[in-house]
Design an enzyme around this catalytic site. Structure first.
Site, mmCIF file in Angstrom:
data_model
loop_
_atom_site.group_PDB
_atom_site.id
_atom_site.type_symbol
_atom_site.label_atom_id
_atom_site.label_comp_id
_atom_site.label_asym_id
_atom_site.label_seq_id
_atom_site.Cartn_x
_atom_site.Cartn_y
_atom_site.Cartn_z
ATOM 1 N N GLU A 23 0.834 -1.213 0.000
ATOM 2 C CA GLU A 23 0.000 0.000 0.000
ATOM 3 C C GLU A 23 0.866 1.260 0.000
ATOM 4 O O GLU A 23 0.533 2.246 -0.647
ATOM 5 C CB GLU A 23 -0.935 0.017 1.221
ATOM 6 N N ARG B 129 0.424 3.744 -3.142
ATOM 7 C CA ARG B 129 -0.194 5.045 -2.832
ATOM 8 C C ARG B 129 0.845 6.157 -2.694
ATOM 9 O O ARG B 129 0.724 7.202 -3.318
ATOM 10 C CB ARG B 129 -1.004 4.962 -1.534
ATOM 11 N N ASP C 127 -5.231 -9.736 -8.077
ATOM 12 C CA ASP C 127 -5.575 -8.734 -9.108
ATOM 13 C C ASP C 127 -4.424 -7.976 -9.769
ATOM 14 O O ASP C 127 -4.108 -8.199 -10.942
ATOM 15 C CB ASP C 127 -6.620 -7.744 -8.559
ATOM 16 N N GLU D 165 -12.967 0.140 -9.246
ATOM 17 C CA GLU D 165 -12.611 -0.769 -10.346
ATOM 18 C C GLU D 165 -13.635 -0.805 -11.485
ATOM 19 O O GLU D 165 -13.268 -0.960 -12.651
ATOM 20 C CB GLU D 165 -12.395 -2.198 -9.816
ATOM 21 N N THR E 60 -1.675 0.780 -10.121
ATOM 22 C CA THR E 60 -2.920 0.168 -9.659
ATOM 23 C C THR E 60 -3.685 1.076 -8.688
ATOM 24 O O THR E 60 -4.815 0.775 -8.319
ATOM 25 C CB THR E 60 -2.678 -1.247 -9.074
#
Ligand SMILES: *[C@@H]1O[C@H](CO)[C@@H](O)[C@H](O)[C@H]1NC(C)=O
Ligand SMILES: *[C@@H]1O[C@H](CO)[C@@H](O)[C@H](O)[C@H]1NC(C)=O
Length: 546
Positions: A181, A185, A314, A450, A536
């Protein structure tokens, strides 16, 4: 306008409305009669052919909304005009999204500045365990490029100033942060801000933060651990993850950021770490060509045989494709591995529902098929669409565009079949109920992007208006059900019209959902897909074509 003529207008609009309803009913309702249709609607999933009926209802609602807005004479708050103009209707929708961004940002700024996230109802800060417990301003870093792209200049300057003056990650991060993360991010957000602005401060911060993650890679295989304590450098895996395993989506979604960072700084350490991970994955045997979601970083052996295109898997697939694209298609061995992985998943995990012919990827638990698709897996429609425009082979092009469109349709159905018009965290395909869920723990929505992400790619690539229309529906549903207090909140049950809020405004609302909503109403020249690749977390990086 006099009152009399106003009344006349209302009466004629009403009459027109009634006639429309009758005509619509005549054409679209099943021959067994309207009662039967209503029963059907209440008891079962709406059959897909009724998409036309919904379309008509939607159109009418929009006319009504427009009338109300005109009547109320609402003046939009004064915000700077977007840089890029567009057609009338699209333009006003884009401005509407920009106002949403500003509203959510102001809430964060006024009540949770410097905290990771905002609780919009109780008006205070919020932090998830992925951020540790320091005040690392996740929302600021995640929102940065969206503020810039949407032309919210003052807000962008405030964000930049905070990052410059207060984001000393090594000092402000406390406890264990998620390597994955933090990478997507923070490192991703800062790299993107650098790519857009060429402001070196962002690149320096990205490098500092990525450096704090490096201790996680000190394992016998080089496969990183999930959590790192920034102060001590101690790293570990989640206790729940198959006896100390690392997770595919986490260790498999580092390469875009790490390669880009090394390329921009000349500091090769990051690219080396990412390359090592890729080499391990290449060397491993894949059961039936599939990648299990757990890998032991000590032994280099797969954990239990669970497979998914959703949670825990994913973005691993997404990054194989995007690695190839972001290197100007030079990294073709990664593309080959992507092709092999997707082919195996198409063989084993791709299904079409019997009633509504909806295409979906199921999960596998060992050999058992779980006929469930997750909201997270809905990104794949966009991934296949992006793949299609990068293929040379015509068969592959049309196959993957078609697959992308079918998944976009399925994910749209999961939205359209919910009372709020917002899709659940996961939906199932059982006899009599398709693209819905009865399970209470799957009925929430936490501002995930998404589905809109997939519509964004498909809008860019096919120019079919329905994708913009679906996105606009979502905008209206966000206003209706998620906007609360001083921002936007997740909701606990998308099948209940009296919503309960979770009181969290996720940082990815800015990085992803708002960005894709803004971009779907933008010209293609804003971040064209042949020059930019989105990580992503929807942070755009420049494609390295030379
Ligand atoms: C960065 O990538 C470009 C394009 O591939 C390449 O020309 C350049 O040499 C790279 N720079 C570094 C430091 O790796
Ligand atoms: C892969 O890329 C390399 C270097 O660009 C090239 O020489 C090679 O022919 C490519 N292989 C395939 C199968 O396209």
């Amino acid at each position: 306008m006099s009152l009399r003529s106003h009344e006349q207008l209302v009466a004629s609009v009403g009459l027109l409305f009634l006639i429309t309803v009758c005509i619509t009913a005549f054409f679209f309702l099943p021959s067994s009669g309207a009662d039967d249709y209503l029963y059907h609607q209440a008891k079962h999933a709406i059959p897909i052919r009724d998409a036309d009926v919904r379309e008509e209802i939607r159109r009418r609602e929009q006319v009504e909304l427009k009338r109300k807005v005109e009547e109320a004479n609402i003046n939009p708050p004064p915000i700077p005009k977007p840089e890029i103009g567009a057609g009338d209707d699209t333009h006003s929708r884009q401005i509407f999204v920009k106002q949403m961004i500003k509203f959510a940002w102001d809430g964060y700024k006024n009540y949770a500045w410097g905290e990771n996230e905002l609780r919009p109802i109780t008006k205070r800060g919020h932090s998830a365990s992925i951020f540790g417990y320091g005040k690392t301003g996740a929302t600021i870093v995640d929102a940065l490029d969206t503020l810039y792209i949407a032309g919210l200049k003052e807000e962008y300057q405030d964000a930049r100033k905070w990052i410059d003056e207060s984001l000393d990650f090594k000092k402000v991060a406390k406890g264990e942060v998620s390597v994955f993360e933090t990478n997507i991010r923070f490192v991703g957000g800062l790299l993107s801000a650098y790519a857009l602005t060429k402001d070196k401060m962002f690149l320096k911060k990205a490098e500092e933060i990525a450096t704090t993650l490096l201790p996680a890679f000190n394992t016998p295989t080089g496969i990183p651990l999930a959590l790192v304590d920034v102060e001590s450098g101690n790293a570990k895996n989640y206790a729940w993850a198959a006896g100390g395993c690392s997770i595919l989506s986490e260790f498999g979604s580092l390469q875009l950021e790490f390669d880009y960072l090394s390329n921009l700084t000349g500091n090769t350490v990051f690219a080396e770490k990412a390359t090592k991970v890729r080499k391990v994955l290449t060397s491993l045997e894949k059961p039936d060509g599939l990648y299990p979601i757990y890998l032991n970083p000590k032994s280099g052996k797969w954990g239990q045989r669970d497979f998914s295109l959703g949670a825990m898997a994913d973005s691993f697939y997404e990054y194989l494709l995007k690695q190839w694209i972001s290197t100007g298609k030079k990294d073709n061995s990664t593309k080959r591995e992507y092709d092999e992985a997707i082919a195996a998943m198409e063989r084993k995990m791709l299904f079409v529902s019997p009633e509504n012919k909806l295409t979906y990827f199921a999960n596998l638990r060992g050999n058992r098929v779980e006929h469930k698709m997750e909201h997270l897996a809905c990104f794949a429609g966009g991934m296949f669409a992006l793949q299609s425009i990068n293929e040379v082979d015509e068969t592959a092009k049309s196959h993957y565009l078609d697959l992308g469109e079918r998944l976009a349709e399925t994910c749209h159905e999961s939205y359209a079949r919910a009372t709020t018009g917002i899709g659940p965290e996961a939906f199932r395909f059982n006899s009599g109920s398709e693209a819905k869920t009865d399970a209470k723990p799957e009925r929430y929505y936490i501002l995930r992007p998404e589905v809109v992400e997939t519509w964004f790619y498909l809008w860019r690539i096919t120019k079919k208006e329905k994708y913009r229309d679906w996105a606009w529906d979502h905008v209206q549903n966000l206003e209706k059900y998620c906007k609360v207090g001083v921002g936007y909140s997740g909701i606990k049950d998308v099948y209940e019209s009296t919503v309960q809020h979770d009181d969290v405004q996720q940082s990815f609302l800015f990085a992803e959902l708002f960005k894709y909503l803004y971009l779907i109403f933008s010209e293609d020249s804003v971040l064209p897909l042949d020059q930019w690749v989105f990580n992503t977390e929807a942070h755009p990086f420049l494609i390295r074509n030379d």
